[in-house]
Scaffold this active site. Sequence first.
Site, short mmCIF file in Angstrom:
data_model
loop_
_atom_site.label_atom_id
_atom_site.label_comp_id
_atom_site.label_asym_id
_atom_site.label_seq_id
_atom_site.Cartn_x
_atom_site.Cartn_y
_atom_site.Cartn_z
N THR A 144 25.78 -80.76 -9.22
CA THR A 144 25.36 -79.62 -8.39
C THR A 144 24.06 -79.97 -7.66
OG1 THR A 144 26.20 -78.21 -10.17
CG2 THR A 144 25.06 -77.11 -8.39
N GLY A 178 20.05 -77.30 -13.31
CA GLY A 178 21.48 -77.26 -13.58
C GLY A 178 22.04 -78.66 -13.66
N CYS A 186 19.02 -79.19 -22.32
CA CYS A 186 18.96 -80.43 -21.54
C CYS A 186 18.17 -81.51 -22.27
CB CYS A 186 18.38 -80.16 -20.17
SG CYS A 186 16.75 -79.38 -20.29
N GLU A 228 15.89 -80.06 -11.47
CA GLU A 228 15.83 -80.37 -12.91
C GLU A 228 17.27 -80.48 -13.39
OE1 GLU A 228 13.06 -81.01 -14.39
OE2 GLU A 228 11.70 -80.30 -12.84
P1 NAD Z 1 25.48 -75.80 -12.91
O1 NAD Z 1 24.95 -76.88 -12.04
O2 NAD Z 1 26.93 -75.59 -12.98
O3 NAD Z 1 24.88 -74.38 -12.47
C1 NAD Z 1 23.49 -74.13 -12.44
C2 NAD Z 1 23.25 -72.99 -11.45
O4 NAD Z 1 23.58 -73.45 -10.15
C3 NAD Z 1 24.08 -71.74 -11.70
O5 NAD Z 1 23.31 -70.59 -11.40
C4 NAD Z 1 25.22 -71.91 -10.70
O6 NAD Z 1 25.80 -70.69 -10.30
C5 NAD Z 1 24.48 -72.54 -9.53
N1 NAD Z 1 25.31 -73.30 -8.59
C6 NAD Z 1 26.50 -73.92 -8.82
N2 NAD Z 1 26.96 -74.47 -7.66
C7 NAD Z 1 26.04 -74.20 -6.71
C8 NAD Z 1 25.96 -74.50 -5.32
N3 NAD Z 1 26.91 -75.16 -4.67
N4 NAD Z 1 24.87 -74.08 -4.65
C9 NAD Z 1 23.88 -73.41 -5.28
N5 NAD Z 1 23.93 -73.07 -6.58
C10 NAD Z 1 24.99 -73.47 -7.28
O7 NAD Z 1 24.84 -76.05 -14.34
P2 NAD Z 1 25.12 -75.24 -15.68
O8 NAD Z 1 26.47 -75.63 -16.18
O9 NAD Z 1 24.80 -73.79 -15.46
O10 NAD Z 1 23.98 -75.83 -16.62
C11 NAD Z 1 24.14 -76.96 -17.41
C12 NAD Z 1 23.43 -78.14 -16.80
O11 NAD Z 1 22.06 -77.82 -16.57
C13 NAD Z 1 23.43 -79.36 -17.68
O12 NAD Z 1 23.73 -80.48 -16.91
C14 NAD Z 1 22.00 -79.43 -18.18
O13 NAD Z 1 21.55 -80.71 -18.54
C15 NAD Z 1 21.25 -78.91 -17.01
N6 NAD Z 1 19.94 -78.42 -17.40
C16 NAD Z 1 18.84 -79.15 -17.02
C17 NAD Z 1 17.58 -78.73 -17.40
C18 NAD Z 1 16.34 -79.50 -17.00
O14 NAD Z 1 15.26 -78.96 -17.12
N7 NAD Z 1 16.46 -80.73 -16.54
C19 NAD Z 1 17.42 -77.57 -18.16
C20 NAD Z 1 18.57 -76.87 -18.53
C21 NAD Z 1 19.82 -77.30 -18.14
#
Ligand code: NAD
Length: 484
Positions: A231, A227, A283, A249
Amino acid sequence: MEQLQNLIGGQLQGSTKDKWLDNIEPATGAVYGQIPRSDADDVELAVQAAAKAFPQWSNRSFEDRSECLRRWAKIVAQHAGELVRAESKDNGKPISLAEAVDIPRAQKNLEFFAGAIEHFASEAHIPADSSHIHYTHRKPIGIVGCISPWNLPLYLFTWKIAPAIAAGNCVIAKPSEITPVSAFMLSQWAEEAGIPAGVFNVVHGLGSEAGQAIVEHPQIKAISFTGGTSTGAHIARTTAPQFKKLSLELGGKNPAIIFEDCDFDKAVSTTLRSSFANQGQICLCSSRILIQDKLYDRFKNALVEKVKRMRIGDPADAATKMGAVVSQAHRDKILSSINNAKEAGGTILCGGDEAEAPNERCRNGFFVQPTIIEGLGPTCEINQEEVFGPVITLQSFRTEEEAIQLANDSQYGLAATIWTQDIAKAHRTAAAVESGIAWINCWLVRDLRTPFGGVKSSGVGREGGFEALRFFTEPQSVCLPTQA
Ligand code: NAD
């Protein structure tokens, strides 16, 4: 209206407090389902179910565990059409992309880790006098948390849960609340696949509630998270005092380095794809296009011309190549990044605004024009902050050194693409770029055995192949004398 359910201890159920969240279709802006708004009480139930299941599951043979994953993969294949439509509707991605990438890859993840666990071996060390055997016993960790984002919903969800389950752990998984449907569908088939109750639990809900409860729970010993970087930082802070094992990641601001000796047509067409696939919401998408000065105008003109010809369509239409962005909030965030770039003096070469709805059905959907910006230096917000949408910038460089300097001028370090026909230069550049992944004259070509992950603010740890199985096991060093 469909109400999704959690899977806890083999039972599909709503949240304990009977609270619900709306699920919105990005292409239409309409609420079309509800998901359980779970909290710490639901996570507690899932942990209890997982604790009950763990002794038996961790003692099952690897052949048994592998067989369950293979059966699950077959069920996914049988339901591929349904999953493709569901993923496209839930995320706004073109149905053609879900069909070509998301769902086949989700199936492949289950199959891949079914195979990987059969080949996962341990090490033994024997001193010269053979007096002892030191061997490494890799044990499943216990109960692990898998938290995934919305951009590649089932693809990334299965990428985590498959190795966790294959290695003998019990999982508490939370898909993104923005794209929960495909994980729910998968959870409906767990029993049919032979996964025992409690081995795979899905708790739907908000990150700040269900996600936070997973991260905080003392019996959950490892967290695999994909994510956003902020976060990830929050999760690292929360889990540090409990010394949980973490795989993070996170975000990226990936450079595409275009040298003047590149295969021009291939560099242009692949950069188009690497910039705008999935509306730029991968990503690994390129977002900073660095072009050698002698090629700058030619490359810019060719890319802009192609982008101007891109048509945004209804994601449900088989011909669509560019669909909706995932939510209203995300659309607004992308538009505000574009506006900030304009205010900072950037020139919008194409796009730059909300896109018109492709048809009447989509009139309240969330669409952004593919956008190219030039004229801003490396320190500008648009070149430093992840937009995670269909927005790229162009910058020029003169020398190889300058290209590397620009590429590394970022807090992120996930992926880079390098375009040159000089193999030695390509290798030098790949070695010098601070990124977990470097693609030379290609993009998004993956071999699931390779380590996947980022450096700097793009994350900690590696997934993929045996790296994932190592993450989901705890190595114990055992010493055995060979003589009594
Ligand atoms: P996000 O961080 O908002 O959410 C990701 C997940 O984390 C969701 O399921 C969300 O509900 C959960 N989450 C949020 N707050 C949390 C907390 N306090 N505790 C535990 N879980 C929590 O990210 P997003 O908007 O869903 O995704 C987009 C991001 O993900 C972008 O920054 C992207 O680059 C990244 N991403 C990275 C990869 C990688 O492999 N490096 C792959 C895909 C996406």
